[in-house]
Design a protein around this motif. Sequence first.
Motif, PDB file in Angstrom:
ATOM      1  N   LEU A  56       0.928  -1.296   0.081  1.00  0.00           N
ATOM      2  CA  LEU A  56       0.041  -0.090  -0.185  1.00  0.00           C
ATOM      3  C   LEU A  56       0.824   1.133   0.039  1.00  0.00           C
ATOM      4  O   LEU A  56       0.484   2.314  -0.603  1.00  0.00           O
ATOM      5  CB  LEU A  56      -0.722  -0.068   1.226  1.00  0.00           C
ATOM      6  N   GLU A  57       1.912   1.456   0.568  1.00  0.00           N
ATOM      7  CA  GLU A  57       2.893   2.286   0.797  1.00  0.00           C
ATOM      8  C   GLU A  57       3.523   2.788  -0.673  1.00  0.00           C
ATOM      9  O   GLU A  57       3.651   3.715  -1.139  1.00  0.00           O
ATOM     10  CB  GLU A  57       3.800   2.217   1.664  1.00  0.00           C
ATOM     11  N   GLN A  58       3.737   1.559  -1.458  1.00  0.00           N
ATOM     12  CA  GLN A  58       4.273   1.653  -2.786  1.00  0.00           C
ATOM     13  C   GLN A  58       3.100   2.438  -3.578  1.00  0.00           C
ATOM     14  O   GLN A  58       3.615   3.289  -4.326  1.00  0.00           O
ATOM     15  CB  GLN A  58       4.591   0.550  -3.150  1.00  0.00           C
ATOM     16  N   SER A  59       1.826   2.126  -3.547  1.00  0.00           N
ATOM     17  CA  SER A  59       0.592   2.268  -3.964  1.00  0.00           C
ATOM     18  C   SER A  59       0.692   3.911  -3.649  1.00  0.00           C
ATOM     19  O   SER A  59       0.355   4.606  -4.727  1.00  0.00           O
ATOM     20  CB  SER A  59      -0.402   1.910  -3.634  1.00  0.00           C
ATOM     21  N   GLN A  60       0.995   4.347  -2.276  1.00  0.00           N
ATOM     22  CA  GLN A  60       0.723   5.728  -1.881  1.00  0.00           C
ATOM     23  C   GLN A  60       1.788   6.453  -2.480  1.00  0.00           C
ATOM     24  O   GLN A  60       1.542   7.594  -3.079  1.00  0.00           O
ATOM     25  CB  GLN A  60       0.923   5.725  -0.530  1.00  0.00           C
ATOM     26  N   ARG A  61       2.984   5.936  -3.050  1.00  0.00           N
ATOM     27  CA  ARG A  61       3.999   6.643  -3.485  1.00  0.00           C
ATOM     28  C   ARG A  61       3.703   6.772  -5.187  1.00  0.00           C
ATOM     29  O   ARG A  61       4.026   8.082  -5.697  1.00  0.00           O
ATOM     30  CB  ARG A  61       5.696   5.930  -3.496  1.00  0.00           C
ATOM     31  N   ASP A  62       3.119   5.868  -5.788  1.00  0.00           N
ATOM     32  CA  ASP A  62       2.860   5.857  -7.104  1.00  0.00           C
ATOM     33  C   ASP A  62       1.871   6.984  -7.433  1.00  0.00           C
ATOM     34  O   ASP A  62       1.596   7.818  -8.289  1.00  0.00           O
ATOM     35  CB  ASP A  62       2.196   4.792  -7.801  1.00  0.00           C
ATOM     36  N   ILE A  63       0.505   7.203  -6.471  1.00  0.00           N
ATOM     37  CA  ILE A  63      -0.232   8.032  -6.593  1.00  0.00           C
ATOM     38  C   ILE A  63       0.155   9.378  -6.264  1.00  0.00           C
ATOM     39  O   ILE A  63       0.066  10.468  -6.955  1.00  0.00           O
ATOM     40  CB  ILE A  63      -1.436   7.820  -5.342  1.00  0.00           C
ATOM     41  N   LYS A  64       1.285   9.793  -5.394  1.00  0.00           N
ATOM     42  CA  LYS A  64       1.902  10.904  -5.241  1.00  0.00           C
ATOM     43  C   LYS A  64       2.379  11.072  -6.227  1.00  0.00           C
ATOM     44  O   LYS A  64       2.582  12.595  -6.717  1.00  0.00           O
ATOM     45  CB  LYS A  64       2.683  10.852  -3.804  1.00  0.00           C
ATOM     46  N   ALA A  65       3.397  10.561  -7.022  1.00  0.00           N
ATOM     47  CA  ALA A  65       3.835  10.797  -8.234  1.00  0.00           C
ATOM     48  C   ALA A  65       3.157  11.252  -9.183  1.00  0.00           C
ATOM     49  O   ALA A  65       3.392  12.179  -9.997  1.00  0.00           O
ATOM     50  CB  ALA A  65       4.533   9.484  -8.898  1.00  0.00           C
ATOM     51  N   ASN A  66       1.981  10.522  -9.449  1.00  0.00           N
ATOM     52  CA  ASN A  66       0.801  11.007 -10.352  1.00  0.00           C
ATOM     53  C   ASN A  66       0.414  12.601 -10.045  1.00  0.00           C
ATOM     54  O   ASN A  66       0.070  13.191 -11.059  1.00  0.00           O
ATOM     55  CB  ASN A  66      -0.281  10.068 -10.419  1.00  0.00           C
ATOM     56  N   SER A  67       0.326  12.755  -8.750  1.00  0.00           N
ATOM     57  CA  SER A  67      -0.043  14.135  -8.488  1.00  0.00           C
ATOM     58  C   SER A  67       0.749  15.087  -8.804  1.00  0.00           C
ATOM     59  O   SER A  67       0.458  16.257  -9.339  1.00  0.00           O
ATOM     60  CB  SER A  67      -0.307  14.215  -6.919  1.00  0.00           C
ATOM     61  N   GLU A  68       2.374  14.839  -8.414  1.00  0.00           N
ATOM     62  CA  GLU A  68       3.072  15.914  -8.795  1.00  0.00           C
ATOM     63  C   GLU A  68       3.437  15.999 -10.232  1.00  0.00           C
ATOM     64  O   GLU A  68       3.666  17.002 -10.664  1.00  0.00           O
ATOM     65  CB  GLU A  68       4.523  15.089  -8.133  1.00  0.00           C
ATOM     66  N   GLU A  69       3.188  14.945 -11.044  1.00  0.00           N
ATOM     67  CA  GLU A  69       3.165  15.019 -12.489  1.00  0.00           C
ATOM     68  C   GLU A  69       1.923  16.031 -13.074  1.00  0.00           C
ATOM     69  O   GLU A  69       2.230  16.831 -13.938  1.00  0.00           O
ATOM     70  CB  GLU A  69       3.055  13.619 -13.054  1.00  0.00           C
ATOM     71  N   GLU A 108      -5.495  13.250  -4.218  1.00  0.00           N
ATOM     72  CA  GLU A 108      -5.513  13.584  -2.739  1.00  0.00           C
ATOM     73  C   GLU A 108      -6.340  12.647  -1.882  1.00  0.00           C
ATOM     74  O   GLU A 108      -5.996  12.119  -0.891  1.00  0.00           O
ATOM     75  CB  GLU A 108      -5.868  14.764  -2.580  1.00  0.00           C
ATOM     76  N   GLU A 109      -7.538  12.384  -2.779  1.00  0.00           N
ATOM     77  CA  GLU A 109      -8.742  11.633  -1.681  1.00  0.00           C
ATOM     78  C   GLU A 109      -7.865   9.923  -1.897  1.00  0.00           C
ATOM     79  O   GLU A 109      -8.057   9.211  -0.831  1.00  0.00           O
ATOM     80  CB  GLU A 109      -9.839  11.368  -2.756  1.00  0.00           C
ATOM     81  N   GLN A 110      -7.262   9.582  -2.950  1.00  0.00           N
ATOM     82  CA  GLN A 110      -6.694   8.092  -2.998  1.00  0.00           C
ATOM     83  C   GLN A 110      -5.762   8.091  -2.249  1.00  0.00           C
ATOM     84  O   GLN A 110      -5.461   7.232  -1.342  1.00  0.00           O
ATOM     85  CB  GLN A 110      -6.479   8.019  -4.228  1.00  0.00           C
ATOM     86  N   GLN A 111      -4.881   9.014  -1.996  1.00  0.00           N
ATOM     87  CA  GLN A 111      -3.680   8.974  -0.840  1.00  0.00           C
ATOM     88  C   GLN A 111      -4.232   9.111   0.490  1.00  0.00           C
ATOM     89  O   GLN A 111      -3.535   8.142   1.223  1.00  0.00           O
ATOM     90  CB  GLN A 111      -2.959  10.248  -1.099  1.00  0.00           C
ATOM     91  N   LEU A 112      -5.278   9.619   0.950  1.00  0.00           N
ATOM     92  CA  LEU A 112      -5.904   9.521   2.084  1.00  0.00           C
ATOM     93  C   LEU A 112      -6.660   8.317   2.443  1.00  0.00           C
ATOM     94  O   LEU A 112      -6.201   7.673   3.561  1.00  0.00           O
ATOM     95  CB  LEU A 112      -7.045  10.681   2.233  1.00  0.00           C
ATOM     96  N   GLN A 113      -7.245   7.737   1.580  1.00  0.00           N
ATOM     97  CA  GLN A 113      -7.552   6.413   1.519  1.00  0.00           C
ATOM     98  C   GLN A 113      -6.483   5.378   1.929  1.00  0.00           C
ATOM     99  O   GLN A 113      -6.559   4.356   2.756  1.00  0.00           O
ATOM    100  CB  GLN A 113      -8.553   5.831   0.513  1.00  0.00           C
ATOM    101  N   VAL A 114      -5.697   5.397   1.100  1.00  0.00           N
ATOM    102  CA  VAL A 114      -4.403   4.370   1.157  1.00  0.00           C
ATOM    103  C   VAL A 114      -3.764   4.664   2.352  1.00  0.00           C
ATOM    104  O   VAL A 114      -3.409   3.606   3.106  1.00  0.00           O
ATOM    105  CB  VAL A 114      -3.678   4.534   0.009  1.00  0.00           C
ATOM    106  N   MET A 115      -3.461   5.871   2.798  1.00  0.00           N
ATOM    107  CA  MET A 115      -2.934   6.092   4.092  1.00  0.00           C
ATOM    108  C   MET A 115      -3.748   5.427   5.142  1.00  0.00           C
ATOM    109  O   MET A 115      -3.176   4.786   6.130  1.00  0.00           O
ATOM    110  CB  MET A 115      -2.868   7.457   4.348  1.00  0.00           C
TER     111      MET A 115
END
Length: 241
Positions: A56-69, A108-115
């Motif tokens: 899940l943490e890896q998924s969280q990092r991927d989501i964050k990368a999409n957000s930064e992109e 942002e919503e996805q990151q919150l859910q995964v966190m």
Amino acid sequence: MKEDISVLIALQELDTELSGFDRKIEEKKQELIAREQTIAEKEALAEQCREKAAELEQSQRDIKANSEEAAERIKNRQGKMMQVQTSREHQALLKEIEEAKKTIKDTEEQQLQVMEQVEAEEAKAKELENLCAGEKELLAEETVKVEKSIDKLNGQRLVVQEQRDKMAQRVPSSQIKRYDKLLKKREGLAVVRVIDAVCQGCFMTIPPQKYNDICLGEQIFSCPTCQRTLYYLPETEEADA
């Protein structure tokens, strides 16, 4: 009753007693093994929770990368806005910017859910690990008690075993070989009583004449069905036994 059969009966009683010691010792060992297995299962479950949290943490990092992109894309498109020359180009850039903003909101919503999921898995793993630690301490204490109990049982067993060995020496070699073979083959019961013409080993009825001969106690007879050595004990002797 003749001495031979009396000795065999006594031998059977000692072997039954030895079997009882073996059963108790094995039960105590199995109890410890079962508790160890339970702890191992909980540890494995805790490990699965840790692995799930890592995924899940890896998924969280991927989501964050999409957000930064997406944020970088907005910055890039806003920079191009100063250079557009047609309304069509302007509208296209605005559309890309809006899509990027939507991506940022969604991530942002996805990151919150995964966190929250990561925290839940880590909490579950921690709870299981604490539980295992406590159970290991209890198991260590119980192991000491069980080992002492087994040592005591082994000591008692040794006394009975010595009695058994002495008793076995009183049985002719041919009989003791047959007895030992039957003992192993018939799950620890080689000599059994006959009650009302019924073998108490296999519970089959003994033929009338053979039953009468067994009652006389002059010879050693075997059950025609299970081959166990049979003996008859009158009720008066049973009460005295």
